[in-house]
Motif scaffolding. Sequence first.
Motif, PDB file in Angstrom:
ATOM      1  N   GLU A 146      19.950   2.760  40.336  1.00 45.26           N
ATOM      2  CA  GLU A 146      20.824   2.454  39.203  1.00 45.26           C
ATOM      3  C   GLU A 146      20.952   0.958  38.927  1.00 45.26           C
ATOM      4  N   LYS A 189      31.408   1.980  33.886  1.00 40.79           N
ATOM      5  CA  LYS A 189      30.181   2.561  34.436  1.00 40.79           C
ATOM      6  C   LYS A 189      29.064   1.537  34.546  1.00 40.79           C
ATOM      7  N   ASN A 190      29.107   0.533  33.680  1.00 40.64           N
ATOM      8  CA  ASN A 190      28.003  -0.419  33.604  1.00 40.64           C
ATOM      9  C   ASN A 190      28.461  -1.842  33.885  1.00 40.64           C
ATOM     10  N   GLU A 243      26.857  -5.839  33.768  1.00 34.89           N
ATOM     11  CA  GLU A 243      25.745  -6.675  33.324  1.00 34.89           C
ATOM     12  C   GLU A 243      25.995  -8.118  33.762  1.00 34.89           C
ATOM     13  N   SER A 271      23.890   0.555  36.273  1.00 30.46           N
ATOM     14  CA  SER A 271      24.401   1.740  35.580  1.00 30.46           C
ATOM     15  C   SER A 271      24.713   2.788  36.633  1.00 30.46           C
ATOM     16  N   TYR A 290      31.097  -6.026  31.411  1.00 28.55           N
ATOM     17  CA  TYR A 290      31.103  -4.591  31.707  1.00 28.55           C
ATOM     18  C   TYR A 290      30.929  -3.803  30.418  1.00 28.55           C
ATOM     19  N   ASN A 320      30.908   0.627  28.820  1.00 24.73           N
ATOM     20  CA  ASN A 320      31.290   2.030  29.044  1.00 24.73           C
ATOM     21  C   ASN A 320      32.545   2.112  29.911  1.00 24.73           C
ATOM     22  N   VAL A 348      21.343  -5.459  35.569  1.00 22.59           N
ATOM     23  CA  VAL A 348      22.091  -4.394  34.907  1.00 22.59           C
ATOM     24  C   VAL A 348      22.284  -3.256  35.898  1.00 22.59           C
TER      25      VAL A 348
END
Length: 233
Positions: free
Chosen positions: A183, A156-157, A159, A199, A108, A110, A197
């Motif tokens: 996103e 927020k992200n 991966e 977002s 993860y 952010n 990914v």
Amino acid sequence: MSLQKFLKHQGYDLIDGPLRSHKPLQLWLKRPFNEAELYYEHLSHAFSSSDNLNMVQAEALDVNTSKKDEYSFNIGISVLENILETLGMGDLEVSAKLKKGKKVTISYNNAITKEYPIGELIEYFSNADFNHSNRRLLKNANRNNIIILTGVMFAKNLEVVIETSFNLDADLVASFNEIAKAELGFSMESETSLKMVASTNGYFPIAIKGSKIDYDRGVFSNLKQITDNRDFF
């Protein structure tokens, strides 16, 4: 260090299941041999106190893509599909398109934490009363069945790297991107590795910090942190 181990050192428990509506000051019920279940949406729905509580928000700078959790293939796909379901992306059906592989890595970025200081919470409960007569609440309190979420980590992200046991092709990657929302993006990291990914516009919960509320015969005793060594969520 893996993400899970790192979070444990910070007192956080990585959320495993698809339910990700966790918020600070929620009360959860954890009876012996049962899974934890939401009990009260907010502390104030069950308790009242003259003491004020102040939330502290901070950036979780140490939670980034350098700290990852690596899973065996089928376990990792199961974890990933739980997360995607939470984000409203369950229709990707990753397991239907990727049936064989070696491993899945999840990280993860952010991230932020929202926490309430444990000292303030102890003071709150020391002066607290039930909102009304409640024998069931008293029973669960005396049996130390109630967990309060003192903090939640949001990100927020997301991966993900999926290492397959076959060569990927452009059509497969394109099929994922066709279904995926704006996103979410897929790309080939290598001939056999698919990178995903996500977002998101907002934050979603990834880990919680919680303590059991310790009552002894109707009198508050202490808060005992449990998410640094137990996997209830």
